[in-house]
Design a protein around this motif. Structure first.
Motif, PDB file in Angstrom:
ATOM      1  N   LYS A 134      16.142 -27.321  -8.287  1.00 38.18           N
ATOM      2  CA  LYS A 134      15.353 -28.498  -8.648  1.00 38.18           C
ATOM      3  C   LYS A 134      14.746 -29.184  -7.428  1.00 38.18           C
ATOM      4  N   HIS A 135      15.546 -29.361  -6.379  1.00 39.61           N
ATOM      5  CA  HIS A 135      15.116 -30.154  -5.231  1.00 39.61           C
ATOM      6  C   HIS A 135      14.567 -29.329  -4.059  1.00 39.61           C
ATOM      7  N   HIS A 136      14.889 -28.058  -4.005  1.00 45.76           N
ATOM      8  CA  HIS A 136      14.429 -27.170  -2.927  1.00 45.76           C
ATOM      9  C   HIS A 136      13.994 -25.835  -3.539  1.00 45.76           C
ATOM     10  N   PRO A 137      12.920 -25.842  -4.316  1.00 46.47           N
ATOM     11  CA  PRO A 137      12.536 -24.613  -5.039  1.00 46.47           C
ATOM     12  C   PRO A 137      12.197 -23.433  -4.128  1.00 46.47           C
ATOM     13  N   SER A 138      11.906 -23.694  -2.875  1.00 45.72           N
ATOM     14  CA  SER A 138      11.571 -22.582  -1.968  1.00 45.72           C
ATOM     15  C   SER A 138      12.799 -21.721  -1.632  1.00 45.72           C
ATOM     16  N   THR A 139      14.004 -22.197  -1.974  1.00 45.72           N
ATOM     17  CA  THR A 139      15.215 -21.434  -1.667  1.00 45.72           C
ATOM     18  C   THR A 139      15.603 -20.478  -2.779  1.00 45.72           C
ATOM     19  N   VAL A 140      14.904 -20.514  -3.906  1.00 49.68           N
ATOM     20  CA  VAL A 140      15.255 -19.668  -5.060  1.00 49.68           C
ATOM     21  C   VAL A 140      15.169 -18.201  -4.666  1.00 49.68           C
ATOM     22  N   THR A 141      16.215 -17.467  -5.018  1.00 56.04           N
ATOM     23  CA  THR A 141      16.208 -16.033  -4.777  1.00 56.04           C
ATOM     24  C   THR A 141      16.257 -15.311  -6.112  1.00 56.04           C
ATOM     25  N   ILE A 142      15.644 -14.162  -6.141  1.00 56.72           N
ATOM     26  CA  ILE A 142      15.616 -13.367  -7.370  1.00 56.72           C
ATOM     27  C   ILE A 142      16.704 -12.314  -7.258  1.00 56.72           C
ATOM     28  N   ASP A 143      17.658 -12.342  -8.203  1.00 58.34           N
ATOM     29  CA  ASP A 143      18.711 -11.342  -8.224  1.00 58.34           C
ATOM     30  C   ASP A 143      18.155 -10.063  -8.822  1.00 58.34           C
ATOM     31  N   GLY A 199      21.176 -21.962  10.197  1.00 59.41           N
ATOM     32  CA  GLY A 199      20.453 -23.220  10.292  1.00 59.41           C
ATOM     33  C   GLY A 199      20.970 -24.257   9.322  1.00 59.41           C
ATOM     34  N   ARG A 200      20.365 -25.417   9.395  1.00 58.15           N
ATOM     35  CA  ARG A 200      20.731 -26.502   8.484  1.00 58.15           C
ATOM     36  C   ARG A 200      19.761 -26.635   7.330  1.00 58.15           C
ATOM     37  N   ASP A 201      18.778 -25.742   7.294  1.00 63.18           N
ATOM     38  CA  ASP A 201      17.796 -25.790   6.215  1.00 63.18           C
ATOM     39  C   ASP A 201      18.457 -25.360   4.904  1.00 63.18           C
ATOM     40  N   PRO A 202      17.920 -25.802   3.771  1.00 58.10           N
ATOM     41  CA  PRO A 202      18.531 -25.480   2.475  1.00 58.10           C
ATOM     42  C   PRO A 202      18.679 -23.985   2.198  1.00 58.10           C
ATOM     43  N   ALA A 203      17.742 -23.175   2.661  1.00 57.25           N
ATOM     44  CA  ALA A 203      17.840 -21.729   2.421  1.00 57.25           C
ATOM     45  C   ALA A 203      19.051 -21.142   3.141  1.00 57.25           C
ATOM     46  N   SER A 204      19.303 -21.572   4.370  1.00 53.40           N
ATOM     47  CA  SER A 204      20.472 -21.088   5.116  1.00 53.40           C
ATOM     48  C   SER A 204      21.765 -21.563   4.477  1.00 53.40           C
ATOM     49  N   VAL A 205      21.778 -22.819   4.043  1.00 53.78           N
ATOM     50  CA  VAL A 205      22.965 -23.363   3.380  1.00 53.78           C
ATOM     51  C   VAL A 205      23.237 -22.581   2.103  1.00 53.78           C
ATOM     52  N   ARG A 206      22.190 -22.285   1.355  1.00 52.67           N
ATOM     53  CA  ARG A 206      22.348 -21.517   0.115  1.00 52.67           C
ATOM     54  C   ARG A 206      22.970 -20.152   0.397  1.00 52.67           C
ATOM     55  N   ARG A 207      22.479 -19.454   1.429  1.00 54.40           N
ATOM     56  CA  ARG A 207      23.024 -18.134   1.763  1.00 54.40           C
ATOM     57  C   ARG A 207      24.501 -18.223   2.144  1.00 54.40           C
ATOM     58  N   ARG A 208      24.852 -19.237   2.926  1.00 59.71           N
ATOM     59  CA  ARG A 208      26.258 -19.388   3.338  1.00 59.71           C
ATOM     60  C   ARG A 208      27.156 -19.661   2.144  1.00 59.71           C
ATOM     61  N   ILE A 209      26.722 -20.552   1.262  1.00 57.56           N
ATOM     62  CA  ILE A 209      27.535 -20.905   0.102  1.00 57.56           C
ATOM     63  C   ILE A 209      27.669 -19.713  -0.841  1.00 57.56           C
ATOM     64  N   GLU A 210      26.583 -18.996  -1.070  1.00 59.19           N
ATOM     65  CA  GLU A 210      26.647 -17.824  -1.950  1.00 59.19           C
ATOM     66  C   GLU A 210      27.556 -16.751  -1.375  1.00 59.19           C
TER      67      GLU A 210
END
Length: 140
Positions: free
Chosen positions: A130-139, A19-30
């Motif tokens: 900072k801008h999308h706190p719902s995307t934070v993942t706990i390692d 998806g284009r949502d911040p959580a999906s973008v975060r997963r792809r970048i990571e």
């Protein structure tokens, strides 16, 4: 029979990470950073190595290939709405990695030590936290 764009978009949205949502973008970048910088650990020195260091051994072409993957990460960051200053810093990281990595032998050692994609991931994570706190993942 061609597929209309609406079902294709709906299918992409239904698949996690596309998806284009911040959580999906975060997963792809990571995931891209992990492939580029930390694919496996070198036995004996316990140092993570990724495709960036390995493909960088191929003169010029390898460095351009990994630079294009780093640029893709910057493109994703741009789509998140990151500032021009952040994008400039990220571009400088990829530029330095590409230019110095293209030098034979010395550049290969530089690729091993300077992890531009990890630096860029840190910048992106800071923005997302900072801008999308719902995307934070706990390692863990």
């Amino acid at each position: 029979m061609p597929i209309s764009p609406d079902p294709a978009k709906a299918g992409a949205r239904a698949m996690p990470g596309f998806g284009r949502d911040p959580a999906s973008v975060r997963r792809r970048i990571e995931t891209m950073e992990e492939v580029l910088e930390r694919l496996f650990i070198v036995p004996g020195i316990n140092r993570p190595v990724g495709i960036d260091s390995i493909v960088g051994l191929v003169p010029v072409i390898g460095d351009l290939a990994t630079a294009s993957m780093g640029i893709w990460m910057i493109w994703e960051a741009r789509n998140l709405g990151m500032s021009k200053w952040q994008l400039t810093r990220m571009s400088a990281n990829v530029g330095v990695d590409t230019l110095l990595g293209a030098i034979p032998f010395v550049g290969d050692l530089f690729d091993f030590a300077f992890r531009s994609n990890s630096r860029n991931l840190r910048i992106i994570r800071k923005h997302l936290d900072k801008h999308h706190p719902s995307t934070v993942t706990i390692d863990g």
